[in-house]
Design an enzyme around this catalytic site. Structure first.
Site, mmCIF file in Angstrom:
data_model
loop_
_atom_site.group_PDB
_atom_site.id
_atom_site.type_symbol
_atom_site.label_atom_id
_atom_site.label_comp_id
_atom_site.label_asym_id
_atom_site.label_seq_id
_atom_site.Cartn_x
_atom_site.Cartn_y
_atom_site.Cartn_z
ATOM 1 N N ASP A 84 4.363 -19.808 18.945
ATOM 2 C CA ASP A 84 5.542 -20.327 19.643
ATOM 3 C C ASP A 84 6.136 -19.298 20.601
ATOM 4 O OD1 ASP A 84 5.274 -22.718 18.174
ATOM 5 O OD2 ASP A 84 6.400 -21.861 16.509
ATOM 6 N N ASP A 99 0.507 -14.731 18.719
ATOM 7 C CA ASP A 99 1.646 -15.482 18.218
ATOM 8 C C ASP A 99 1.523 -16.881 18.818
ATOM 9 O OD1 ASP A 99 4.373 -16.065 17.266
ATOM 10 O OD2 ASP A 99 4.926 -15.898 19.380
#
Length: 189
Positions: free
Chosen positions: A35, A33
Site C-alpha cells: 500500500d 511494500d
C-alpha cells in the site's frame, strides 16, 4: 501457480511465481511494500475492484524479474485484526495481482503479511509480534526460506517504517515518494 499459507507461525506467506530457492546459492531479492508503493494507498484495501497500481509498478516488478531478483511482497494488514476483512481476502488480492502481472510476463515470488495489531478488535490477532513492520520477522522468514543475501537485496517502500525495517533487516532501502516507481527503482538497482 500454487498458493499455500503458513498458518502455524505468527506470519503468513503465499507462494507465487518461481517458488522456493532450489539451491544453497544465495539469491538476491527486492522486497516491496504494497500500500502506497505498488498500489495507491486506500485504507484497508482488500478488493481487486478498488486496487489501482502506482505509475509503472507492474513494469517495475517485470524489471526486477528480468534482472534475476526475487520479487517479494511484504505488507502489514491490520484490517484483518480489526475485523474489516478475513485473511483469505489478503491472499485472494495477491493472487489477483499476480494474474494482472502475468499479462505482462511478470510475477511476485511470494507474499508475506502480518495480520496482527496490538489493539486488534479480534482477540486472535491482538498481539505485539515480530512480523509487523518495522519489525523484521517477515523479511527474516523470507530470507531463510529463499536463502537471500541481504547485502545484495533491497526493500522498496513509501514510509519511514519501511525504511526502518530495511535498515534493521540489513537491506538497502529505496524510498518511493511519487511518480514512476520504475524510475525510482532503476536508479538504485
Amino acid at each position: 501457480m500454487e498458493n499455500k499459507a503458513q498458518h502455524s507461525t505468527p506470519l503468513r506467506s503465499e507462494e507465487g511465481g518461481r517458488g522456493e530457492a532450489e539451491s544453497a546459492e544465495k539469491k538476491c531479492a527486492v522486497f516491496f511494500d504494497r500500500d502506497g508503493t505498488l498500489n495507491i494507498d486506500i485504507h484497508y484495501l482488500h478488493r481487486p475492484q478498488d486496487f489501482l497500481w502506482t505509475p509503472e509498478a507492474r513494469e517495475t516488478i517485470k524489471y526486477v524479474n528480468d534482472k534475476g531478483f526475487l520479487a517479494i511482497l511484504i505488507t502489514n494488514q491490520s484490517g484483518v485484526a480489526r475485523g474489516y476483512y478475513p485473511e483469505h481476502a489478503v491472499r485472494d488480492l495477491y493472487g489477483w495481482m499476480n494474474g494482472e502481472l502475468a499479462k505482462i510476463g511478470a510475477h511476485l515470488d511470494a507474499l508475506y503479511y502480518c495480520p496482527h495489531h496490538p489493539e486488534a478488535k479480534l482477540p486472535a490477532y491482538r498481539k505485539v509480534c515480530s512480523c509487523r513492520k518495522p519489525a523484521t520477522g517477515l523479511i527474516d522468514a523470507a530470507c531463510a526460506r529463499f536463502s537471500i543475501d541481504r547485502t545484495k537485496s533491497y526493500f522498496v517502500g513509501d514510509s519511514d517504517g519501511d525504511m526502518e525495517c530495511a535498515a534493521r533487516a540489513g537491506l538497502t532501502g529505496i524510498r518511493y515518494r511519487s511518480g514512476s516507481l520504475l524510475a525510482c527503482v532503476k536508479g538504485r538497482l
